[in-house]
Design an enzyme around this catalytic site. Structure first.
Site, mmCIF file in Angstrom:
data_model
loop_
_atom_site.group_PDB
_atom_site.id
_atom_site.type_symbol
_atom_site.label_atom_id
_atom_site.label_comp_id
_atom_site.label_asym_id
_atom_site.label_seq_id
_atom_site.Cartn_x
_atom_site.Cartn_y
_atom_site.Cartn_z
ATOM 1 N N LEU A 139 -37.726 138.761 -85.398
ATOM 2 C CA LEU A 139 -37.319 138.920 -86.940
ATOM 3 C C LEU A 139 -36.013 139.133 -87.246
ATOM 4 C CD1 LEU A 139 -40.463 141.301 -87.257
ATOM 5 C CD2 LEU A 139 -40.345 139.015 -88.261
ATOM 6 N N HIS A 188 -43.654 148.554 -77.128
ATOM 7 C CA HIS A 188 -42.844 147.699 -76.230
ATOM 8 C C HIS A 188 -43.293 148.307 -74.600
ATOM 9 C CE1 HIS A 188 -39.997 144.995 -74.283
ATOM 10 N NE2 HIS A 188 -39.439 146.055 -73.675
ATOM 11 N N ASP A 217 -35.993 144.920 -79.872
ATOM 12 C CA ASP A 217 -36.386 146.090 -79.120
ATOM 13 C C ASP A 217 -35.287 147.393 -78.886
ATOM 14 O OD1 ASP A 217 -38.669 144.709 -78.222
ATOM 15 O OD2 ASP A 217 -37.529 143.883 -76.433
#
Ligand code: GRF
Length: 219
Positions: A95, A111, A147
């Site tokens: 994104l 994650h 992440d």
């Protein structure tokens, strides 16, 4: 914030989606899933969502020329469902800063590693190759760098000597299914704040609320 109204973003299997669906069935959970949105029309998670009676939308990223155009439609769909929170659950699109800003501090991701170790793909293969003894999973707020973002809950899972990426993934996934609903519950209960990019949890009575050592995985 009031009751958490969650849009869940998926790309595939949707097992974390199922964990969230089950958790939201509990009367004590002040959160509901108002929509499930997939960027892939063939995502198996869409079937799970339909079976649970949830509204679904497919926004196929391949139909868009730019990431921004895709994200504008994604953002519009989320708002049309009157969601006030977004949970990525195996959502495999990077994104842009624009979308991340739109849902800043109202957007979680799960994650399969103990971040900041092993961001990106193939986390289990990399952990085994490195000889790591412990890996795990992380629920964190989404920031523009992949992440990264304030960490809400983590869980540790041991790497066993005979683990393959698949066997390790299975145990980590089972642990994701515990920490993602737990993270959503903390948020829905209004107990989470972010100070200097660290998550503070109010009334943290037991370490288990912020850190799980998976008992099923031999820790
Ligand atoms: C999970 O391991 C999640 O951490 C990662 O992708 C996988 C999605 O699995 N981002 P599922 O679609 O929730 O079953």
């Amino acid at each position: 914030m009031g009751r958490l109204k969650i849009a869940v973003l998926i790309s595939g299997r949707g097992s974390n989606l199922s964990a969230l669906i089950n958790a939201c069935k509990s009367e004590s959970m002040p959160a509901s899933i108002v929509a499930v949105i997939s960027n892939r029309p063939d995502a198996a998670g869409l079937v799970r969502a339909q079976r649970a009676g949830l509204p679904i939308t497919v926004i196929d990223h391949r139909q868009y020329r730019t990431r921004k155009a895709f994200e504008v439609d994604l953002d519009t769909a989320i708002r049309d469902y009157q969601a006030n929170f977004v949970c990525n659950a195996g959502f495999m699109r990077i994104l842009t800063e624009w979308f991340v800003r739109r849902w800043y501090d109202k957007h979680l991701n799960v994650h399969p590693s103990l971040l900041p170790a092993y961001p990106g793909l193939d986390t289990h293969k990399r952990a085994i190759k490195d000889g790591a003894r412990i890996t795990g999973c992380t629920v964190h707020f989404v920031r523009a760098t992949l992440d990264t973002g304030p960490i809400l809950i983590q869980a540790a899972v041991p790497v066993l000597q005979d683990d393959t990426p698949n066997s390790l993934a299975d145990r980590v996934l089972a642990t994701e299914h515990k920490i993602y609903p737990a993270a959503v519950r903390l948020l829905a209960e209004g107990r989470v704040s972010i100070i200097n990019e660290r998550v503070i949890i109010d009334d943290l009575n037991t370490p288990e609320e912020a850190f799980i050592i998976n008992p099923d995985a031999g820790c």
